[in-house]
Design an enzyme around this catalytic site. Structure first.
Site, short mmCIF file in Angstrom:
data_model
loop_
_atom_site.label_atom_id
_atom_site.label_comp_id
_atom_site.label_asym_id
_atom_site.label_seq_id
_atom_site.Cartn_x
_atom_site.Cartn_y
_atom_site.Cartn_z
CB CYS A 131 -24.32 -14.31 1.65
SG CYS A 131 -23.79 -13.77 3.27
NE ARG A 174 -22.97 -17.47 -3.32
CZ ARG A 174 -22.04 -17.02 -4.13
NH1 ARG A 174 -21.53 -17.82 -5.04
NH2 ARG A 174 -21.60 -15.78 -4.05
CD1 TRP A 215 -19.37 -18.71 5.89
CD2 TRP A 215 -18.57 -16.64 5.64
NE1 TRP A 215 -18.05 -18.71 6.27
CE2 TRP A 215 -17.54 -17.46 6.13
CE3 TRP A 215 -18.30 -15.28 5.41
CZ2 TRP A 215 -16.26 -16.98 6.38
CZ3 TRP A 215 -17.03 -14.80 5.66
CH2 TRP A 215 -16.02 -15.65 6.14
CG ASN A 265 -23.09 -12.39 -1.69
OD1 ASN A 265 -22.37 -12.54 -0.72
ND2 ASN A 265 -22.73 -12.73 -2.92
N GLY A 266 -22.40 -9.66 0.27
CA GLY A 266 -21.31 -8.69 0.13
C GLY A 266 -21.17 -7.90 1.41
CD GLU A 285 -5.55 -28.69 -2.74
OE1 GLU A 285 -5.28 -27.55 -2.35
OE2 GLU A 285 -6.72 -29.11 -2.83
CE LYS A 324 -8.98 -29.38 -0.42
NZ LYS A 324 -9.14 -28.56 -1.57
CD GLU A 358 -10.85 -27.09 2.64
OE1 GLU A 358 -10.35 -27.44 1.57
OE2 GLU A 358 -11.56 -26.07 2.74
CG HIS A 366 16.46 -26.36 6.53
ND1 HIS A 366 17.82 -26.21 6.74
CD2 HIS A 366 16.34 -26.93 5.30
CE1 HIS A 366 18.49 -26.64 5.68
NE2 HIS A 366 17.61 -27.09 4.79
CE LYS A 406 -16.65 -24.98 -4.46
NZ LYS A 406 -15.46 -25.75 -4.13
C1 F6R Z 1 -10.07 -25.17 -0.37
C2 F6R Z 1 -10.79 -24.19 -1.17
C3 F6R Z 1 -10.36 -22.78 -1.09
C4 F6R Z 1 -10.47 -22.11 -2.47
C5 F6R Z 1 -10.14 -20.61 -2.37
C6 F6R Z 1 -10.15 -19.96 -3.72
O1 F6R Z 1 -10.58 -26.46 -0.55
O2 F6R Z 1 -11.71 -24.52 -1.86
O3 F6R Z 1 -9.08 -22.66 -0.58
O4 F6R Z 1 -9.58 -22.75 -3.34
O5 F6R Z 1 -11.10 -20.00 -1.54
O6 F6R Z 1 -11.38 -20.11 -4.37
P1 F6R Z 1 -11.51 -19.84 -5.93
O7 F6R Z 1 -10.73 -20.90 -6.63
O8 F6R Z 1 -12.98 -19.93 -6.21
O9 F6R Z 1 -10.95 -18.49 -6.19
#
Ligand code: F6R
Length: 604
Positions: free
Chosen positions: A2, A27, A74, A100-101, A478, A482, A485, A501, A599
């Site tokens: 949010c 957000r 969100w 937010n929260g 990673e 990516k 997601e 394995h 995010k």
């Molecule tokens: C994936 C992504 C998330 C963040 C995770 C941690 O693309 O962006 O997996 O890496 O939510 O976020 P931060 O780095 O802000 O703690």
């Protein structure tokens, strides 16, 4: 999760509230709303869906006012709907709130409020707040006192902003969720994050937990919960408004992938010595003399940056281990004397990472935040902070911040290793020289990448595997994150040696395997590639131009410039970011706002 905003100043606020919400949409994007105050009371528009839907609603049915609040959601409590969208009001409609929260004791509060006759219109935890304010107003409190009375009853994490139809001010507070004021010439702002209002002002005031702010058109006042004045200075941030826009790109993600040469330069700038060492202003020689082990705590992409660094720190004889922050917070390992706990977090607001850092602090460990956001909760919670200086990242999928995190960890690792072991890391000079050249190498990858063609070929397959060893294993994880997601297709990363394995059972001709080679252990990786090919799995090698072994074995390759083996996987990751991006584009996914994600994850 949010985003909240507020504006109070000269002229109508509704347009800039919607604009600030658009900047904060990363957000949360399942519903949005604004409330403005004018001479005829509070006017509210809110809609399920993206901020664009709110914009349409506001232009069809104009509401105006010099003062207002806004929210992009969100969902955590209550499904996305018009009714659950913020702002929420009390029974009389005189008070509007955005939040937010999570308010953890909302059930009990709601039960009591309903028993007293309050009528709720949503399923959200937030709605208890305007009704609590209403109670206090009915008992004779003025709006500010009523706001304080309401906050005093809340448990959980929250950033809140409130307007009241009789007052030309925005009331706000934070506990465990971010909130920053923007001090402008004609108006003052408030938001969950600085990019929200960068086009209006660069002068910001970071609020601390427990602060209560009263924002008017030409002033602001910050007090603690008891009303005692506290001093919060105005800081000028050096992010530009363009940094928070898409520019010529179709998506923030693509823009941010292409920004990596610049962001890496910013990360490194001024931090390398002429005589082959590192110069971290915050951490002079000897800073880490008392450290004997490092714990990285992080989530998602930042966790993978930790794994990357762990593989390097081990080679440099520094005992390092990476933990998922959510696990560390609930099942911490033994935290012994001499442990440095490094929280890696782009946003600096991830609740799981903050939880892990709090556990570390309670256990007496020294803590360090490696973050992109000055003034973030992690930066303020930890004993020290190292900023990655990547600039604002808006795309939900982290890209440029991963590269900058790893680069910053290479610098930090050199400083720690020199303090802990008494000598430079093996090969320090060559590695740090290569780090200087890294932005140029990323440019080369971006200019010559064949990732779009590879993505076209494999986007529609059943499953996508990514394998590697050491730093390339971190990048395999990673790359899979990516890919899954933003494409919504199945993707998994494995240590290359682990395939045989178990996961090898899943490999068929419809399982493309992306093999990441960092230049080390090439022969072993080549064997793993052959294991896949024997089961008809197509293999894409991502390797340095000079790596004959993989180039000869893989069915096709995405090459990267030859550089120090410790840094090759950063370049390979850029190729794989592009593969994920183009595959998602082929599949017509909403790349910058993947479903169910946000995010900044400020809930546990
Ligand atoms: C994936 C992504 C998330 C963040 C995770 C941690 O693309 O962006 O997996 O890496 O939510 O976020 P931060 O780095 O802000 O703690």
């Amino acid at each position: 999760m949010c985003g909240i905003t507020a504006r109070v100043g000269v002229g109508d606020s509704s347009e800039s509230l919607v604009a600030t919400l658009e900047n904060l949409e990363y957000r949360g994007y399942d519903s949005a709303g604004i409330a403005v105050k004018n001479g005829t009371g509070l006017k509210i528009q809110k809609r399920e869906g993206k901020v664009a839907q709110l914009r349409d609603a506001v232009s069809e049915n104009r509401i105006e006012g010099e003062l207002g609040i806004g929210h992009t959601r969100w969902s955590t409590h209550g499904a996305p709907s018009d009714a659950n969208a913020h702002p929420h009001v009390d029974c009389t409609g005189r008070v509007a709130i955005v939040h937010n929260g999570i308010i953890e004791n909302h059930d009990a509060l709601r039960r009591d409020l309903e028993a007293d006759g309050h009528e709720f219109r949503s399923d959200t935890d937030t709605e208890v707040v305007p009704h609590l304010v209403e109670d206090a107003l009915d008992a004779g409190a003025d709006p500010e006192a009523a706001f304080r009375a309401a906050i005093a009853q809340l448990e959980g994490s929250y950033a809140l902003a409130m307007i009241h139809e009789d007052v030309d001010a925005v009331f706000a507070t934070r506990t465990g969720s971010p909130l920053v004021l923007g001090i402008g010439a004609d108006a003052n702002y408030l938001a969950s994050d600085v990019p929200a209002f960068l086009e209006y002002t660069n002068d910001v005031v970071y609020l601390e937990d427990g602060d209560v702010a009263v924002l008017t058109a030409d002033d602001f006042r910050v007090t603690d919960l008891d009303g005692v004045d506290v001093t919060r200075g105005v800081e000028t941030v050096d992010w530009a408004a363009e940094d928070a826009g898409k520019g010529e790109y179709d998506h923030f993600m693509l823009k941010e992938i292409h920004e990596q040469p610049k962001s890496l330069r910013q990360t490194i700038q001024g931090r390398l010595d002429d005589d082959g060492g590192v110069r971290l202003e915050e951490f002079p020689q000897g800073t880490f003399d008392a450290v004997n082990r490092v714990h990285f705590v992080a989530c998602g992409t930042s966790y993978h940056a930790g794994l990357y660094a762990e593989s390097l720190f081990g080679d440099w004889n520094v005992d390092a281990q990476t933990f998922l922050a959510s696990e560390y917070a609930t099942h911490p390992p033994a935290i012994r004397d001499g442990t440095l706990v490094v929280g890696i977090t782009q946003s600096g607001e991830t609740a799981d990472t903050l939880g892990a850092l709090e556990v570390a602090e309670d256990a007496g460990a020294r803590t360090l935040a490696l973050t992109n956001v000055v003034g973030s909760s992690a930066a303020r919670l930890c004993d020290d902070a190292l900023f990655i200086r990547a600039g604002p990242e808006i795309g939900v999928a982290a890209t440029k911040t991963f590269s900058s995190q790893v680069a910053a960890l290479v610098l930090l690792g050199e400083r720690i290793a020199r303090d802990v072991t008494g000598s430079p890391t093996p090969d320090a000079e060559a590695r740090l020289d290569a780090l200087m050249d890294l932005p140029e190498h990323v440019d080369t990858v971006l200019a010559n990448s064949q990732a779009a063609e590879v993505a076209d070929r494999y986007a529609h397959e059943d499953s996508h595997f990514f394998i590697g060893r050491g730093s390339a294993f971190a990048v395999a994880l990673e790359a899979a994150l990516k890919f899954k997601e933003i494409t919504y297709e199945h993707a998994e990363g494995f240590a290359a040696g682990e395939l045989k394995h178990g996961p090898l059972a899943l490999v068929t001709e419809t399982t493309p395997v992306f093999a990441v080679c960092n230049g080390n252990n090439e022969a072993k990786l080549e064997s793993n590639v052959r294991e896949v090919q024997t089961r008809d799995g197509p293999v894409v090698g991502i390797c340095p131009r000079t790596s004959d072994a993989l180039a000869d074995t893989a069915d096709e390759t995405l090459t990267v410039p030859a550089t120090h083996p410790d840094l090759v996987a950063i370049l390979a990751n850029v190729q794989l970011q592009l593969v994920a991006y183009h595959a998602a584009n082929d599949l017509d996914r909403p790349i910058d706002k993947p479903r169910n994600l946000a995010k900044s994850v400020t809930v546990e």
